[in-house]
Each structure stands twice: as structure tokens, then as C-alpha cells.
Design an enzyme around this catalytic site. Structure first.
Site, PDB file in Angstrom:
ATOM      1  CD  GLU A  65      -2.591  -0.033  -0.004  1.00  0.00           C
ATOM      2  OE1 GLU A  65      -2.811   1.426  -0.177  1.00  0.00           O
ATOM      3  OE2 GLU A  65      -3.892  -1.125  -0.319  1.00  0.00           O
ATOM      4  CD  GLU A  72      -3.067   5.542  -5.467  1.00  0.00           C
ATOM      5  OE1 GLU A  72      -3.104   6.373  -4.733  1.00  0.00           O
ATOM      6  OE2 GLU A  72      -3.574   4.634  -5.918  1.00  0.00           O
TER       7      GLU A  72
END
Length: 121
Positions: A65, A72
Site C-alpha cells: 500500500e 500514485e
């Protein structure tokens, strides 16, 4: 070796984790799931090796994550406007998280179902 720089690297890493906790809904969801799984492990009496697997799965999910979030952010930085390749990069990174999450659920079921069947039946 510069111990001051080494110590600061832990500060920066901690700031990165805290930033993910504050801003990433999926990271918080994984924290909640980790708490639930940990409680389930305590109540079902996991063996040492089962705990090792569960801890590796939990922290592996946290790591992927964090990497997904970093990807991102970098994509958003270098491509503030919509670009198909930027979207694909973000989707593929998120897909890696999904694949690992599915893996953790399957392994978790393999570990927990036999223990629950003993308790329930």
C-alpha cells in the site's frame, strides 16, 4: 557511517507512514483488518509459525500500500493532466495491491477455517 543521517531516515520513514495513515483510506482499512485478524489470531490460538505467516502478510500489505501510494503521488506530480499511461500506471499499482490482498485472504482462510471448524463443531 553518518549516524545523524541514519537517524533522520527513520524520522522520514515514520512521517511517510503517518502521511499514508492520514490520507489513504485503503491504508486505514488495512490497519482495521490487521487489528481484526490479530484479535482472531489471539482468540483462536495460532501457532508460532501461523503467527509468522500472518505478521508477514499484514506487513506485506502495509508495504505494498505504501509503494502504491508513492507511485500514485509520483505519477500525479509528473503528469498533473490526464494521460492514459499515467492512469495505467496508477491502475497497475492498485492492481498489485488487489492481487496481494486476495492472496492474504486466501492464506488467512487456509489458516483460520480449520481452527474455526474445531471451535464451531
Amino acid at each position: 557511517m553518518n549516524f545523524h543521517k541514519f537517524g533522520k531516515s527513520f524520522v522520514y520513514a515514520t512521517q511517510g507512514v503517518l502521511q499514508a495513515v492520514k490520507t489513504e483510506q485503503n491504508f486505514r482499512l488495512h490497519l482495521l483488518a490487521a487489528g481484526i485478524v490479530s484479535l482472531a489470531g489471539i482468540f483462536t490460538g495460532l501457532s508460532k509459525w501461523e503467527w509468522i505467516i500472518v505478521v508477514m502478510l499484514i506487513f506485506g500489505m502495509f508495504m505494498i500500500e505504501l509503494v502504491n501510494t508513492a507511485i500514485e503521488r509520483v505519477v500525479d506530480l509528473v503528469s498533473p493532466d490526464y494521460h492514459l499511461l499515467a492512469q495505467q500506471a496508477k491502475d497497475i499499482a492498485a492492481g498489485a495491491c488487489l492481487v496481494y490482498a486476495i492472496c492474504t485472504v486466501i492464506i488467512g482462510l487456509i489458516i483460520f477455517i480449520p481452527k474455526w471448524s474445531v471451535i464451531l463443531f
